[in-house]
Each structure stands twice: as structure tokens, then as C-alpha cells.
Design a protein around this motif. Structure first.
Motif, PDB file in Angstrom:
ATOM      1  N   PRO A 121       0.823  -1.073   0.106  1.00  7.07           N
ATOM      2  CA  PRO A 121      -0.052  -0.072   0.035  1.00  7.07           C
ATOM      3  C   PRO A 121       0.930   1.357  -0.090  1.00  7.07           C
ATOM      4  CG  PRO A 121      -0.099  -1.092   1.975  1.00  7.07           C
ATOM      5  CD  PRO A 121       0.528  -1.762   1.158  1.00  7.07           C
ATOM      6  N   ASP A 122       2.310   1.323   0.465  1.00  4.80           N
ATOM      7  CA  ASP A 122       3.000   2.585   0.719  1.00  4.80           C
ATOM      8  C   ASP A 122       4.307   1.964   0.669  1.00  4.80           C
ATOM      9  OD1 ASP A 122       2.892   1.260   2.961  1.00  4.80           O
ATOM     10  OD2 ASP A 122       2.585   3.143   4.304  1.00  4.80           O
ATOM     11  N   ALA A 123       5.231   3.127   0.481  1.00  3.77           N
ATOM     12  CA  ALA A 123       6.630   2.955   0.471  1.00  3.77           C
ATOM     13  C   ALA A 123       6.995   2.775   1.894  1.00  3.77           C
ATOM     14  CB  ALA A 123       7.236   4.151  -0.216  1.00  3.77           C
ATOM     15  N   ALA A 124       7.567   1.701   2.196  1.00  9.57           N
ATOM     16  CA  ALA A 124       8.103   1.258   3.463  1.00  9.57           C
ATOM     17  C   ALA A 124       9.486   0.393   2.979  1.00  9.57           C
ATOM     18  CB  ALA A 124       6.907   0.472   4.260  1.00  9.57           C
ATOM     19  N   GLU A 125       9.985  -0.230   4.195  1.00  5.22           N
ATOM     20  CA  GLU A 125      11.098  -1.181   4.100  1.00  5.22           C
ATOM     21  C   GLU A 125      10.591  -2.569   4.324  1.00  5.22           C
ATOM     22  OE1 GLU A 125      15.050  -2.301   6.830  1.00  5.22           O
ATOM     23  OE2 GLU A 125      14.602   0.026   6.425  1.00  5.22           O
ATOM     24  N   TYR A 126      10.657  -3.279   3.313  1.00  7.81           N
ATOM     25  CA  TYR A 126      10.176  -4.629   3.383  1.00  7.81           C
ATOM     26  C   TYR A 126      11.125  -5.611   3.218  1.00  7.81           C
ATOM     27  CZ  TYR A 126       5.675  -2.574   2.413  1.00  7.81           C
ATOM     28  OH  TYR A 126       4.463  -1.750   2.433  1.00  7.81           O
ATOM     29  N   CYS A 127      11.059  -6.860   3.749  1.00  3.80           N
ATOM     30  CA  CYS A 127      12.140  -7.795   3.799  1.00  3.80           C
ATOM     31  C   CYS A 127      11.064  -9.014   3.200  1.00  3.80           C
ATOM     32  CB  CYS A 127      12.700  -8.216   4.880  1.00  3.80           C
ATOM     33  SG  CYS A 127      13.855  -6.864   5.519  1.00  3.80           S
ATOM     34  N   LEU A 128      12.016  -9.810   2.381  1.00  2.83           N
ATOM     35  CA  LEU A 128      11.284 -11.248   1.672  1.00  2.83           C
ATOM     36  C   LEU A 128      11.993 -12.241   2.408  1.00  2.83           C
ATOM     37  CD1 LEU A 128       9.664 -12.678  -0.670  1.00  2.83           C
ATOM     38  CD2 LEU A 128      11.473 -12.311  -2.058  1.00  2.83           C
ATOM     39  N   LYS A 129      11.252 -13.248   2.762  1.00  2.00           N
ATOM     40  CA  LYS A 129      11.838 -14.043   3.734  1.00  2.00           C
ATOM     41  C   LYS A 129      11.238 -15.605   3.168  1.00  2.00           C
ATOM     42  CE  LYS A 129      12.479 -11.508   7.853  1.00  2.00           C
ATOM     43  NZ  LYS A 129      12.503 -11.448   9.147  1.00  2.00           N
ATOM     44  N   ILE A 130      12.010 -16.615   3.462  1.00  2.78           N
ATOM     45  CA  ILE A 130      11.367 -18.048   3.290  1.00  2.78           C
ATOM     46  C   ILE A 130      11.252 -18.575   4.523  1.00  2.78           C
ATOM     47  CG2 ILE A 130      11.660 -20.284   2.091  1.00  2.78           C
ATOM     48  CD1 ILE A 130      13.083 -18.922  -0.009  1.00  2.78           C
ATOM     49  N   GLU A 131      10.002 -19.106   4.981  1.00  2.00           N
ATOM     50  CA  GLU A 131       9.746 -19.735   6.203  1.00  2.00           C
ATOM     51  C   GLU A 131      10.696 -20.911   6.452  1.00  2.00           C
ATOM     52  OE1 GLU A 131       6.024 -22.098   7.691  1.00  2.00           O
ATOM     53  OE2 GLU A 131       5.588 -20.080   7.715  1.00  2.00           O
ATOM     54  N   GLY A 132      11.379 -20.937   7.460  1.00  2.00           N
ATOM     55  CA  GLY A 132      12.370 -21.933   7.631  1.00  2.00           C
ATOM     56  C   GLY A 132      13.621 -21.960   7.132  1.00  2.00           C
ATOM     57  N   ARG A 133      13.746 -21.047   6.189  1.00  2.00           N
ATOM     58  CA  ARG A 133      15.144 -20.758   5.460  1.00  2.00           C
ATOM     59  C   ARG A 133      15.806 -19.353   5.776  1.00  2.00           C
ATOM     60  NH1 ARG A 133      15.639 -24.129  -0.047  1.00  2.00           N
ATOM     61  NH2 ARG A 133      14.511 -25.815   0.782  1.00  2.00           N
ATOM     62  N   ASN A 170      16.330 -18.779  -7.038  1.00  2.00           N
ATOM     63  CA  ASN A 170      16.485 -20.391  -7.443  1.00  2.00           C
ATOM     64  C   ASN A 170      16.281 -21.191  -6.071  1.00  2.00           C
ATOM     65  OD1 ASN A 170      16.956 -19.790 -10.130  1.00  2.00           O
ATOM     66  ND2 ASN A 170      19.069 -19.277  -9.534  1.00  2.00           N
ATOM     67  N   VAL A 171      15.424 -22.138  -6.056  1.00  2.00           N
ATOM     68  CA  VAL A 171      15.072 -22.852  -4.808  1.00  2.00           C
ATOM     69  C   VAL A 171      15.286 -24.505  -5.321  1.00  2.00           C
ATOM     70  CG1 VAL A 171      13.713 -21.352  -3.751  1.00  2.00           C
ATOM     71  CG2 VAL A 171      12.624 -22.897  -5.270  1.00  2.00           C
ATOM     72  N   LEU A 217       7.145 -24.548   0.246  1.00  2.00           N
ATOM     73  CA  LEU A 217       7.825 -23.280   0.723  1.00  2.00           C
ATOM     74  C   LEU A 217       6.701 -22.222   0.735  1.00  2.00           C
ATOM     75  CD1 LEU A 217      11.434 -23.131  -1.261  1.00  2.00           C
ATOM     76  CD2 LEU A 217      10.821 -23.904   1.294  1.00  2.00           C
ATOM     77  N   VAL A 218       6.930 -21.458   2.099  1.00  2.00           N
ATOM     78  CA  VAL A 218       6.091 -20.298   2.240  1.00  2.00           C
ATOM     79  C   VAL A 218       6.830 -19.154   2.353  1.00  2.00           C
ATOM     80  CG1 VAL A 218       4.515 -19.091   3.848  1.00  2.00           C
ATOM     81  CG2 VAL A 218       4.528 -21.816   3.747  1.00  2.00           C
ATOM     82  N   PHE A 219       6.522 -18.163   1.319  1.00  2.00           N
ATOM     83  CA  PHE A 219       7.336 -17.029   1.250  1.00  2.00           C
ATOM     84  C   PHE A 219       6.602 -15.940   2.064  1.00  2.00           C
ATOM     85  CE2 PHE A 219       8.589 -19.472  -2.598  1.00  2.00           C
ATOM     86  CZ  PHE A 219       9.805 -19.081  -2.782  1.00  2.00           C
ATOM     87  N   HIS A 220       7.256 -14.898   2.848  1.00  2.00           N
ATOM     88  CA  HIS A 220       6.825 -13.965   3.531  1.00  2.00           C
ATOM     89  C   HIS A 220       7.313 -12.683   3.138  1.00  2.00           C
ATOM     90  CE1 HIS A 220       4.812 -16.490   6.738  1.00  2.00           C
ATOM     91  NE2 HIS A 220       5.693 -17.097   6.634  1.00  2.00           N
ATOM     92  N   LEU A 225       4.585 -21.636  -2.534  1.00  2.00           N
ATOM     93  CA  LEU A 225       5.092 -22.683  -3.579  1.00  2.00           C
ATOM     94  C   LEU A 225       4.742 -24.150  -3.128  1.00  2.00           C
ATOM     95  CD1 LEU A 225       6.646 -23.469  -6.319  1.00  2.00           C
ATOM     96  CD2 LEU A 225       8.911 -23.743  -4.896  1.00  2.00           C
ATOM     97  N   VAL A 226       3.957 -24.935  -3.721  1.00  2.00           N
ATOM     98  CA  VAL A 226       3.494 -26.180  -3.387  1.00  2.00           C
ATOM     99  C   VAL A 226       4.109 -27.435  -4.367  1.00  2.00           C
ATOM    100  CG1 VAL A 226       1.604 -27.809  -3.369  1.00  2.00           C
ATOM    101  CG2 VAL A 226       1.157 -25.241  -2.932  1.00  2.00           C
ATOM    102  N   VAL A 227       4.801 -28.330  -3.392  1.00  2.00           N
ATOM    103  CA  VAL A 227       5.522 -29.250  -4.081  1.00  2.00           C
ATOM    104  C   VAL A 227       4.620 -30.487  -4.067  1.00  2.00           C
ATOM    105  CG1 VAL A 227       7.586 -30.765  -4.083  1.00  2.00           C
ATOM    106  CG2 VAL A 227       7.727 -28.209  -3.561  1.00  2.00           C
TER     107      VAL A 227
END
Length: 115
Positions: A42-54, A71-72, A78-81, A96-98
Motif C-alpha cells: 500500500p505504501d513505500a516502506a522497508e520490506y524484507c522477503l523471507k522463506i519460512e524456515g530458511r 532459485n530454490v 515453501l512459504v514466502f513472507h 510454492l506447493v511441491v
């Protein structure tokens, strides 16, 4: 933003991943794929992309949208947050469903003609 009595807020942030599903045979065992990720908030902020458990993939400052290619290699889903680091809360997620399958062997039977 839509609020209902007793309900948690609905975020307007969106996290898209492609592909969403990775199919592997039981013999192969793991999914090795390049995931394209797009985020719009919704707005400009500081975001971090994470993979749950990694852990952390990358952080983006003063932006409301970003894209990334990752690349995974995984045997499990895997759940991306995406986390807003200033407010310390997750604003979007996607999975990402395996799927594992056993290939079926097709047997053709020729010569079975009833006429």
C-alpha cells in the motif's frame, strides 16, 4: 481495508509467485525451480522477503513494490513472507506447493478387436 467486528484486518499487500506448483516424481525427489516473485504494497516502506524456515532473501527500502527471482531446491512446500520491518509484522505471504507423484505406466493392448 475491510474490518469486521472481531475479525483481523485484511491487508491490501499482494505477493505473487510463479510457478505456484512444482510436480516431481518420487524418483527425482526434489524440486529445482526458479521462482519469480512480485510484491505490491500500500505504501513505500522497508520490506524484507523471507522463506519460512530458511531465512532472509533480501530487503527493499523506500518502496511499495519490488520483484525478485530466486532459485530454490526443495523437497517440501515453501512459504514466502514479506515483512514490514518498521512495524515488525508480516504483510503478505504465498506458498510454492511441491507435489510428489508416481508415474503410471501405460500398457497398450493391441489385437483386441471384437468385430
Amino acid at each position: 481495508m475491510i474490518l469486521f467486528a472481531g475479525a483481523s484486518p485484511v491487508f491490501s499487500a499482494e505477493l505473487q509467485i510463479l510457478p505456484k506448483v512444482c510436480a516431481v516424481t518420487q524418483d527425482t525427489g526434489s524440486c529445482n525451480v526458479t521462482v519469480k516473485i512480485k510484491f505490491s504494497g500500500p505504501d513505500a516502506a522497508e520490506y524484507c522477503l523471507k522463506i519460512e524456515g530458511r531465512g532472509l532473501i533480501r530487503c527493499f527500502q523506500n518502496t511499495g513494490q519490488f520483484s525478485e527471482t530466486v532459485n530454490v531446491n526443495t523437497k517440501d512446500s515453501l512459504v514466502f513472507h514479506v515483512e514490514d520491518t518498521r512495524q515488525r509484522k508480516f504483510v503478505a505471504k504465498n506458498t510454492l506447493v511441491v507435489r510428489h507423484f508416481k508415474p503410471k505406466r501405460l500398457v497398450r493392448r493391441y489385437g483386441w478387436d471384437l468385430l
